[in-house]
Structures are given as structure tokens and as C-alpha cells.
Design an enzyme around this catalytic site. Structure first.
Site, PDB file in Angstrom:
ATOM      1  N   HIS A  94      52.843  39.822  41.192  1.00 64.78           N
ATOM      2  CA  HIS A  94      53.833  39.062  40.421  1.00 64.78           C
ATOM      3  C   HIS A  94      53.501  37.568  40.523  1.00 64.78           C
ATOM      4  O   HIS A  94      54.313  36.786  40.989  1.00 64.78           O
ATOM      5  CB  HIS A  94      55.250  39.280  40.972  1.00 64.78           C
ATOM      6  CG  HIS A  94      55.781  40.666  40.823  1.00 64.78           C
ATOM      7  ND1 HIS A  94      57.015  41.036  41.333  1.00 64.78           N
ATOM      8  CD2 HIS A  94      55.278  41.776  40.229  1.00 64.78           C
ATOM      9  CE1 HIS A  94      57.233  42.314  41.064  1.00 64.78           C
ATOM     10  NE2 HIS A  94      56.194  42.796  40.402  1.00 64.78           N
ATOM     11  N   TYR A 207      24.900  39.934  34.481  1.00 61.94           N
ATOM     12  CA  TYR A 207      25.085  38.766  35.340  1.00 61.94           C
ATOM     13  C   TYR A 207      25.188  39.190  36.807  1.00 61.94           C
ATOM     14  O   TYR A 207      25.618  40.283  37.123  1.00 61.94           O
ATOM     15  CB  TYR A 207      26.361  38.029  34.925  1.00 61.94           C
ATOM     16  CG  TYR A 207      26.727  36.846  35.795  1.00 61.94           C
ATOM     17  CD1 TYR A 207      26.044  35.652  35.674  1.00 61.94           C
ATOM     18  CD2 TYR A 207      27.739  36.959  36.742  1.00 61.94           C
ATOM     19  CE1 TYR A 207      26.370  34.573  36.465  1.00 61.94           C
ATOM     20  CE2 TYR A 207      28.073  35.869  37.548  1.00 61.94           C
ATOM     21  CZ  TYR A 207      27.386  34.678  37.406  1.00 61.94           C
ATOM     22  OH  TYR A 207      27.709  33.629  38.198  1.00 61.94           O
TER      23      TYR A 207
HETATM   24 ZN    ZN Z   1      56.050  44.803  39.946  1.00 68.62          ZN
END
Ligand code: ZN
Length: 213
Positions: A94, A207
């Protein structure tokens, strides 16, 4: 202890996520897969108190094998992603920039070629209540062909062959979202055209280097 090394790795990544400000308190969750078993963070436990033994082991159908605590409420999301992708690890966070951007757009704007590192523009999965099969289905759809997605008004998900890659991707996704928000706060950002992102996706496929043996 069953999957001792993997459970220790899950607990260590949770500490790294906290240190990198990608989660706060008990938010977010992490898992890693070994065959038909998944080591996954427990629900509602402060990461500071998380030990390898408290990281639960569940089967891919969700049934507990060795889990002293209830698993994360997002277990359906983790299991659905494992069922739909070849991922070996999942990191759900989050973080402030990704979460803010998830409330503004349907796709992470191509502000930097780094967006190609996720396989192309990163989609925002539509909002659904946390812990639901509906949210899990939205995330699986948003991850198609990508190694990351945002979750509208919620957060971010990254996947990888292992925890180290899934963690690194979560830090670079947050960086990308933060760069876009800074640019958008100062004006109307110039974006890279889709053809350029496709070019970089192809370039990134070759890469990277390894140290000589
Ligand atoms: Zn969550």
C-alpha cells in the site's frame, strides 16, 4: 520446519518493505511458492513481530499445512495469481505514490521507459472489497502479460520468479508512480509513445549482466 528457508525469506522481505515505506503497520502481504505449497504472511500481525515460523504454509487450494495463525485476508488473490501465472512470489503493498495514482488513472502513464520493465504499461485493476474473489479476478486480469499492476484506491501488486525480484519490482513501481505524480503536480507531463515502450520492452529482454565466474 517445513519450507524453513522460504518462510525466512518471506519474513525478511516484510522487513524490507517496512524499511522502504512500501507498507505501514500490518498492511500488505507477501507470499512465495514452492511446488504446490505457498508460504504466506499471516493476517493482522505487525511485521516487527513476524518470525519465519509465523509465516504460514498453505496448499494451492488454500488449505493449511503448517500455519499457526490465520493467513492474510488476500490469500484468494495470491492463490488466483499463482493459478493464472508462472509467478514464484507475490508482493502486495500500500505505498503512497502507487496508491495515490491508483485513484487517478486506469493505467500507469508512460512517463519513463522504466514502465517497460513490467512488460509494458501497468494496468489499474478495478476496485473491489479487499479479500474478495472479485478483487482477485480483477488483479489476475490486470496482470495479464505484466509483472505488476495497481489496484484502484488500494495499492499495488508485483510478481516475480522469486521474492527478490518481486520486491525490487515493487520499489521500482513505486518510484515510477512517484515520478509521474511529481511531474503531474508541476504541469502536464510529456509521455512516451507506445511504440517507444514496445522498443524498450524488446531491448530489456537482453539487458543485464552477470559477474564473470
Ligand atoms: Zn491490500
Amino acid at each position: 520446519m517445513l519450507l524453513g528457508e522460504l518462510r525466512a525469506e518471506v519474513a525478511a522481505v516484510c522487513g524490507q518493505l517496512t524499511a522502504a515505506d512500501l507498507v505501514t503497520g500490518t498492511s500488505g502481504n507477501v507470499s512465495a511458492r514452492d511446488g504446490d505449497l505457498v508460504a504466506v504472511t499471516p493476517s493482522g500481525l505487525d511485521y516487527g513481530a513476524l518470525t519465519p515460523r509465523l509465516v504460514g504454509v498453505h496448499r494451492l487450494d488454500g488449505s493449511p499445512v503448517e500455519a499457526p495463525l490465520r493467513p492474510t485476508s488476500e490469500l484468494p488473490l495470491h492463490l488466483s495469481v499463482y493459478a493464472a501465472t508462472g509467478a514464484g512470489a507475490i508482493v502486495h503493498t500500500h505505498p503512497p505514490a502507487a496508491t495515490a495514482l491508483s485513484a487517478l488513472v486506469d493505467e500507469v502513464p508512460a512517463i519513463h521507459y522504466q514502465v517497460a520493465a513490467f512488460g509494458g504499461p501497468v494496468a489499474v485493476a478495478p476496485y473491489a472489497t479487499y479479500g474478495t474473489d472479485e478483487l482477485a479476478a480483477h488483479v489476475v486480469a490486470a496482470l495479464r502479460g505484466r509483472t505488476a499492476c495497481l489496484m484502484a484506491n488500494h495499492g499495488a501488486v508485483t510478481i516475480g520468479p522469486g521474492l527478490a525480484t518481486a520486491f525490487t519490482r515493487s520499489t521500482s513501481l513505486e518510484w515510477l508512480c512517484d515520478v509521474y505524480l511529481r511531474a503531474a503536480a508541476a504541469g502536464t507531463p510529456r509521455l512516451l509513445p507506445p511504440a517507444e515502450i514496445d522498443r524498450v520492452v524488446a531491448k530489456l529482454a537482453t539487458y543485464g549482466q552477470r559477474p564473470p565466474p
